[in-house]
Design a protein around this motif. Structure first.
Motif, PDB file in Angstrom:
ATOM      1  N   VAL A 284      58.037  40.706  38.403  1.00  0.00           N
ATOM      2  CA  VAL A 284      57.056  40.285  37.405  1.00  0.00           C
ATOM      3  C   VAL A 284      55.765  39.908  38.124  1.00  0.00           C
ATOM      4  N   PHE A 285      54.660  40.542  37.706  1.00  0.00           N
ATOM      5  CA  PHE A 285      53.363  40.334  38.340  1.00  0.00           C
ATOM      6  C   PHE A 285      52.442  39.510  37.439  1.00  0.00           C
ATOM      7  N   SER A 286      51.518  38.814  38.055  1.00  0.00           N
ATOM      8  CA  SER A 286      50.464  38.130  37.319  1.00  0.00           C
ATOM      9  C   SER A 286      49.502  39.164  36.753  1.00  0.00           C
ATOM     10  N   GLY A 287      49.191  39.047  35.461  1.00  0.00           N
ATOM     11  CA  GLY A 287      48.245  39.971  34.860  1.00  0.00           C
ATOM     12  C   GLY A 287      46.823  39.755  35.344  1.00  0.00           C
ATOM     13  N   ARG A 288      46.521  38.577  35.868  1.00  0.00           N
ATOM     14  CA  ARG A 288      45.168  38.286  36.339  1.00  0.00           C
ATOM     15  C   ARG A 288      44.957  38.703  37.790  1.00  0.00           C
ATOM     16  N   THR A 289      45.919  38.364  38.654  1.00  0.00           N
ATOM     17  CA  THR A 289      45.735  38.604  40.093  1.00  0.00           C
ATOM     18  C   THR A 289      46.615  39.716  40.638  1.00  0.00           C
ATOM     19  N   PHE A 290      47.637  40.141  39.856  1.00  0.00           N
ATOM     20  CA  PHE A 290      48.621  41.143  40.269  1.00  0.00           C
ATOM     21  C   PHE A 290      49.505  40.659  41.416  1.00  0.00           C
TER      22      PHE A 290
END
Length: 447
Positions: A13-19
């Motif tokens: 699962v990745f951050s949508g803002r920073t990846f």
């Protein structure tokens, strides 16, 4: 993201803002796991202010409910008796039973059948997000082979009772698979009693009406949510069907728009992927993503998707991304932008502007609102409109008020720029100043 039995795998699962990676889920630590077909966000059921999600697997295996914040397993949802493809589809994120916690629905389009002997009729199951208990299971036409639950969506509050209503498709309904869409009161479902609000059926043989379904926001501005339905239409003088999307008014049930694939491939199953994807162009209405499913054999083609907006905008793009390496499978090096300022601006000059810092809150240009935040890239595009990025960033609109511009990515840029987002808009002016400002269109830098 899934693994086959016996093969090491994990969900990342990745951050949508920073990846950046937020967490990983090791599939080996999940008992009764085969592989995940898909994931569905269902709202915050554990009260930690982060939406949680279901991992769906449909071979008579349980669905897994995970915490969206930590990735920890909250509970497993087991298939009811007589299930066949439980977990192929799910929907959630709305409180239907009035306990303040969002609930979720899971469909089984083959319920009541036996895969190696006869087809079922299909059923949808509603679960309490708070307790995990089954509230009820409900079906449409109890006839084998109609696939009730082939599509499933929360369509918004269509009857004005303050609770989100539920749409379910059964594409095998009718003597000739015309298909039907059933829309139920969410409030009554939450109370354990299915109540049909309305039903829309197909009219053509093999139409498979409602084989795809999605909410799409308020397209006609009447303050009631509208919805999109997929069906198949025969191609004149041909022996095959193509997919089409119909956008319906949630208030009047009239057709607002008919959407067909831009590439019009034979047997393209346009609408196989149908989903509301948020407000990309900042016009207050979410966009609709429509994708294809290529057939096998001689008619096979590369799948594609279109993104549709409820409004016609002055600026459109040929594709949403370009490639730092020039890889044509990831967009190549050029994004073509189509400018349409209307006949009233024919013959007037235009200027492309850009921003690397987003579109909100934007900037005032006199009485106009420019949907770009001013930064170094804006200054570059303003001062040097014919740069390597935009060789035709300034020009004159044709007799119809139209033009083309090309965002061109030079080779040799560092790979660290991957996932950078640049936004572009254009302005039109004359001797009296700025005449109009367009919407903004993003471009994503891929590897």
């Amino acid at each position: 993201m899934y693994s086959k039995p016996g093969v090491k795998g994990e969900l990342v699962v990745f951050s949508g803002r920073t990846f950046h990676v937020l967490y990983k889920i090791d599939y080996k630590k999940l008992p009764e796991f085969s592989f995940f077909d898909s994931f569905e966000s269902i709202g915050d059921v554990d009260g930690d202010r982060a939406p949680d999600f279901l991992g769906l697997q449909h071979d008579l295996k349980p669905a897994f409910l995970f915490s969206g914040k930590t990735g920890k397993l909250i509970r497993k949802v087991y298939p009811p008796l007589f299930s066949q493809s439980f977990g192929r589809l799910a929907a959630g994120g709305q409180d239907l039973d009035g306990d303040g916690v969002p609930d979720y629905l899971i469909a089984d389009q083959d319920f009541g059948g036996r895969w190696n002997r006869y087809r079922g009729y299909g059923k949808v199951f509603l679960y309490s997000g708070k307790t995990g208990q089954l509230i009820l299971g409900f079906y449409g036409t109890k006839v084998r082979g109609i696939f009730f639950g082939v599509s499933l969506a929360l369509l918004g509050d269509l009857n004005g009772d303050g609770v989100c209503d539920v749409g379910v498709g059964e594409f095998g309904a009718g003597a000739n698979s015309q298909g039907s869409l059933w829309v139920f009161s969410g409030k009554h479902l939450g109370g354990g009693l299915p109540k049909l609000l309305f039903k829309i059926s197909g009219t053509q043989k093999g139409e498979r009406f409602a084989w795809a379904l999605s909410p799409c926001g308020d397209w006609n501005g009447d303050r009631v949510q509208d919805f999109a339905v997929g069906h198949m239409v025969p191609v004149p003088s041909q022996s095959y069907f193509q997919g089409e999307i119909l956008v319906y008014s949630g208030k009047s049930r009239k057709i607002l728009a008919q959407l067909r694939g831009k590439q019009q491939k034979a047997l393209d199953a346009y609408g196989y992927n149908l989903r509301s994807i948020g407000d990309l162009d900042q016009d207050g209405i979410p966009e609709l993503l429509v994708g294809t499913l290529s057939p096998f054999g001689a008619n096979a083609f590369r799948d594609y998707f279109d993104v549709w907006s409820a409004k016609t905008h002055p600026l459109r793009a040929s594709l949403p991304r370009v490639s730092l390496s020039g890889n044509t499978n990831r967009g190549g090096l050029v994004q073509t932008l189509y400018l349409d300022a209307g006949p009233s601006n024919a013959g007037k000059p235009y200027l492309m502007l850009g921003s690397a810092s987003g579109v909100r809150p934007g900037t005032r240009l006199g009485r106009h609102h420019l949907p770009l935040n001013l930064d170094f890239y804006t200054q570059l595009s303003w001062s040097y409109p014919r740069t390597m990025f935009f060789p035709d960033g300034v020009g004159v609109l044709d007799a119809k008020g139209k033009a083309k511009a090309h965002f061109t990515l030079p080779l040799g840029l560092p790979a660290s720029l991957r996932w950078t987002v640049l936004d572009h808009a254009f302005v039109v002016w004359d001797g009296g100043g700025v005449r109009m400002v367009s919407n903004a269109v993003p471009v994503y830098l891929d590897r």
